[in-house]
Scaffold this motif. Structure first.
Motif, short mmCIF file in Angstrom:
data_model
loop_
_atom_site.label_atom_id
_atom_site.label_comp_id
_atom_site.label_asym_id
_atom_site.label_seq_id
_atom_site.Cartn_x
_atom_site.Cartn_y
_atom_site.Cartn_z
N GLY A 1 41.65 40.45 39.63
CA GLY A 1 42.13 40.31 41.01
C GLY A 1 41.22 39.40 41.82
O GLY A 1 41.66 38.57 42.61
N ARG A 2 39.92 39.55 41.60
CA ARG A 2 38.95 38.70 42.31
C ARG A 2 39.10 37.23 41.88
O ARG A 2 39.04 36.31 42.70
CB ARG A 2 37.52 39.17 42.02
CG ARG A 2 37.18 40.47 42.71
CD ARG A 2 35.94 41.14 42.13
NE ARG A 2 35.74 42.41 42.81
CZ ARG A 2 34.76 42.67 43.67
NH1 ARG A 2 33.84 41.77 43.91
NH2 ARG A 2 34.66 43.84 44.26
N THR B 1 43.45 44.64 44.39
CA THR B 1 42.19 43.89 44.55
C THR B 1 42.45 42.50 45.13
O THR B 1 41.75 42.06 46.05
CB THR B 1 41.45 43.77 43.20
OG1 THR B 1 41.26 45.06 42.66
CG2 THR B 1 40.12 43.06 43.35
N VAL B 2 43.46 41.82 44.61
CA VAL B 2 43.72 40.48 45.13
C VAL B 2 44.14 40.58 46.59
O VAL B 2 43.74 39.77 47.44
CB VAL B 2 44.75 39.74 44.22
CG1 VAL B 2 46.16 40.19 44.43
CG2 VAL B 2 44.67 38.24 44.41
N VAL C 1 51.44 35.89 42.91
CA VAL C 1 50.49 36.55 42.00
C VAL C 1 51.24 37.54 41.13
O VAL C 1 51.84 38.49 41.63
CB VAL C 1 49.37 37.30 42.78
CG1 VAL C 1 48.37 37.91 41.79
CG2 VAL C 1 48.67 36.37 43.75
N LEU C 2 51.18 37.29 39.82
CA LEU C 2 51.79 38.21 38.87
C LEU C 2 50.72 39.24 38.51
O LEU C 2 49.81 38.96 37.74
CB LEU C 2 52.23 37.40 37.64
CG LEU C 2 53.26 38.03 36.70
CD1 LEU C 2 54.50 38.51 37.43
CD2 LEU C 2 53.64 37.03 35.62
N ALA C 3 50.84 40.43 39.11
CA ALA C 3 49.85 41.50 38.87
C ALA C 3 50.51 42.65 38.13
O ALA C 3 50.18 43.81 38.35
CB ALA C 3 49.23 41.96 40.19
N VAL C 4 51.46 42.31 37.28
CA VAL C 4 52.16 43.32 36.48
C VAL C 4 51.49 43.36 35.10
O VAL C 4 50.85 42.40 34.69
CB VAL C 4 53.67 43.00 36.34
CG1 VAL C 4 54.30 42.79 37.71
CG2 VAL C 4 53.90 41.76 35.48
N PRO C 5 51.63 44.48 34.37
CA PRO C 5 50.95 44.54 33.06
C PRO C 5 51.58 43.62 32.04
O PRO C 5 52.70 43.12 32.23
CB PRO C 5 51.11 46.01 32.67
CG PRO C 5 52.27 46.50 33.43
CD PRO C 5 52.35 45.70 34.69
N LYS D 1 33.86 33.10 48.77
CA LYS D 1 34.68 33.54 47.64
C LYS D 1 34.40 35.00 47.36
O LYS D 1 33.35 35.53 47.74
CB LYS D 1 34.30 32.73 46.39
CG LYS D 1 34.61 31.25 46.46
CD LYS D 1 36.03 30.99 46.00
CE LYS D 1 36.35 29.52 45.87
NZ LYS D 1 35.66 28.87 44.77
N ALA D 2 35.32 35.63 46.61
CA ALA D 2 35.07 37.00 46.16
C ALA D 2 33.91 36.98 45.16
O ALA D 2 33.82 36.06 44.35
CB ALA D 2 36.32 37.55 45.50
#
Ligand SMILES: Cc1cc2nc3c(=O)[nH]c(=O)nc-3n(C[C@H](O)[C@H](O)[C@H](O)COP(=O)(O)OP(=O)(O)OC[C@H]3O[C@@H](n4cnc5c(N)ncnc54)[C@H](O)[C@@H]3O)c2cc1C
Length: 599
Positions: free
Chosen positions: A543-544, A68-69, A339-343, A560-561
């Motif tokens: 993510g947005r 998403t990001v 961006v840390l997009a890990v769980p 913006k998102a």
């Protein structure tokens, strides 16, 4: 059961990458659909050339949050690279049951867990509407409405209404009348307990924002609806069934705020309020086929660089900023924004002393908890009529929920997947891995894969009317257990992909997508989001939020998102204000009367 199969085949590192080349089709469709964002390769490369300095973004994690990001930023001229350690789509991916295809068909499809897109999801559908579907339309057109949500309990089937209406105008009274009709099917629970449960629903929907966040957030749903002292049926049928059907959650572990939000949004979507879609929605194909693959093809065409088999092992800090990242212990990565997009369980070990010194608030992540919830597939030779939507098996110890997939998929199952003899995938979520089963007296963790399947079948049979005849061993072609679970029946049993639990007070420990480190952002389902439940929708919202924070931090300006919030009835504004005043004065909600109906 005839041919038993296990999921023992090792996960293909490139899983999710072997997409059939949709790129050209996606681009053509994007042009035809007139969708926002660059719609051709040349436009994509023009966009890449035009990118201003200070706009390099490294995203770690290719699940819902990371994709998403990437989507929001690539559309705004950023240079985005996504690094993923294992498989695109993360916990919301589907995967092939390797080695099961013959005669030019595809492998049998399996899911990490089935996909449920309640009608009140708004952010993820908005994303899907912006991605062209190969062959025409958008990915949102891949939604199919479930026709019913049902539950089996000791041989009885109960169906929750898919549509409903309020008599007169929306008020606590008319809502209570509707709810009483909706749960009429639950004839097994003492009437005063049903009345109490419904009254608690009215308490929630009239609660002000302060009470929701400061009182209901801090208690379990089980305490909120006072399971202690009530009948077994109240527990199993109303409380358990309600929580597991809606969110596959456990009432003693999920907080009342999260559960209440989901319940009220569910009711409003049933009533067709808030612009919501049908309460039960799912996809018309395996998740990768209907969502992840075409989405990634679209993003790739827009210029996102995707790198699989790349694990973030370190974030370096210098001068109060992230100065670089390290992949796989050795390979440096440099970007302007990280961006840390890990769980959650992967993020916490990456928060080293330098990061925690720079942002001590991030220490709170250590207070958040995860639990196990994983998919088990039963491939059936002939479909079995269990329900025309998502199904819960109330009163069974392993908190099982299922969906019979084939009826919703656009391609004929046996012609598309497997060896031609499979006509149904009964996709099951198993959410209680620590409770003893009914057959072997063991928890799911203590069972071998074969014992898990025997137990699951036994529990389904106990719940379903004439279960022994409906679910025959001879109809089971093969089965699959999420390969994230390893070492079953040994002390080393482990789950590579647990799920965040929205436990009491978890909101207080959850971070925003921004951190005190100006170029570090978070985009995963544990970030604070309106939906307040670890879901695809929550990860999409996160993510947005991360994308918007990067737009701000980079000074890029521009649009913006969109952040789409859950709907609240304007007619209840007075109740919310009144209730927050009562909360501030230490008084209970006006509808919160202690067990008024107890005989
Ligand atoms: C069984 C099950 C059923 C579910 N059903 C539903 C449902 O029906 N509806 C719904 O809305 N939600 C559902 N959920 C929840 C939903 O799947 C998740 O909340 C959501 O997908 C989380 O997305 P995410 O991007 O935050 O994290 P993830 O999906 O975990 O993605 C993060 C990614 O980061 C990668 N990664 C981890 N560490 C690193 C590293 N160091 N470097 C690089 N990459 C890394 C991972 O491999 C992963 O791909 C379900 C979850 C489960 C477990």
């Amino acid at each position: 059961m005839e041919e038993q199969s296990t999921s023992a085949a090792p996960q293909n590192q490139d899983e999710g990458v072997g997409r059939r080349g949709f790129v050209t089709g996606a681009l053509a469709a994007a042009g035809a659909a007139g969708l926002g964002g660059p719609a051709s390769a040349s436009r994509a490369s023009r966009a890449r050339r035009k990118r201003a300095p200070g706009r390099r973004v490294a995203v770690f994690g290719g699940g819902m949050g990371g994709l998403t990001v990437a989507h929001e930023l690539i559309e705004r001229g950023f240079e985005v690279t996504v690094y993923e350690r294992k498989a695109w789509g993360g916990k919301c991916r589907s995967m092939p049951f390797t080695g099961t295809a013959t005669g030019g068909r595809q492998d049998l499809p399996a899911e990490h867990g089935f996909r449920f897109f309640p009608g009140f999801y708004q952010n993820l559908p908005d994303t899907m509407e912006r991605v062209p579907r190969p062959g025409g339309g958008t990915l949102k057109d891949n939604f199919v409405d479930g026709k019913e949500v049902s539950a089996f309990y000791n041989g009885t089937k109960m169906v929750l209404p898919a549509h409903g209406s309020i008599v007169g105008t929306l008020s606590p009274g008319s809502l209570l009348t509707f709810l009483s009709t909706a749960v009429k099917v639950i004839g097994n629970v003492p009437a005063w307990e049903v009345a109490y449960f419904l009254e608690k629903m009215i308490v929630f929907v009239t609660s002000g924002p302060q009470r929701r966040l400061k009182q209901w957030e801090n208690m379990s749903f089980a305490d909120y609806v006072k399971v202690k002292g009530k009948s077994k049926r109240y527990n199993e049928l109303l409380v358990d069934m309600f929580t597991s059907t809606l969110v596959a959650a456990k009432p003693d572990k999920a907080n009342a705020h999260t559960m209440g939000l989901m319940a009220e949004a569910w009711v409003y979507s049933t009533l067709g309020l808030g612009g919501y879609g049908a309460p039960d929605r799912l996809l018309n194909a395996p998740t990768n086929e209907a969502l992840i693959d075409p989405w990634m093809d679209h993003l790739r065409a827009l210029g996102v660089d995707f790198q699989i088999g790349r694990t973030l092992t370190e974030l370096k800090v210098a001068g109060g900023r992230i100065s670089g990242a390290v992949l796989d212990g050795t390979q440096p990565v440099e970007a302007d924004h990280y961006v840390l997009a890990v769980p959650l369980e992967r993020a916490v070990p990456l928060l080293n002393a330098d990061i925690l010194n720079a942002d001590p608030n991030l220490k709170a992540l250590g207070n958040l908890t995860t639990d196990w919830m994983n998919g088990v597939m039963l491939y059936l030779k002939e479909p079995v009529d269990l329900g025309r939507g998502h199904v819960a098996y109330a009163g069974q110890p392993w908190a099982l929920t299922s969906i019979s997939q084939a009826q919703f998929w656009k391609k004929r199952f046996n012609r598309t997947y497997g060896d031609g003899t499979v006509n149904e995938c009964l996709s099951i979520d198993l959410s209680a891995w620590d409770r003893k089963g009914v057959l072997h007296g063991r928890t799911a963790k203590e069972c071998t894969p074969e014992q898990i399947i025997e137990e699951v079948l036994a529990q389904l049979r106990r719940a379903v009317p004439r279960g022994d005849r409906v679910l025959k061993d001879s109809n089971v072609h093969s089965w699959f257990i999420d390969p994230a679970i390893t070492g079953l029946a040994t002390p080393q049993v482990a789950n590579d992909e647990p799920l965040l639990i929205n436990s009491p007070s978890s909101w207080n420990f959850r971070p925003e997508s921004t951190t005190a480190i100006p170029n570090l952002f978070l985009a995963s389902d544990y970030v604070r989001a309106n939906i307040n439940l670890a879901t695809m929708e929550g990860a999409n919202e996160a993510g947005r939020k991360a994308a918007n924070a990067i737009i701000d931090a980079s000074g890029a300006g521009g649009s913006k998102a969109r952040l789409l919030d859950l709907w609240q009835p304007p007619a209840f504004n007075g109740f919310f204000a009144d209730d927050d005043a009562r909360f501030a004065a230490g008084k209970p909600n006006a509808f919160d009367v202690i067990d008024p109906y107890r005989p």
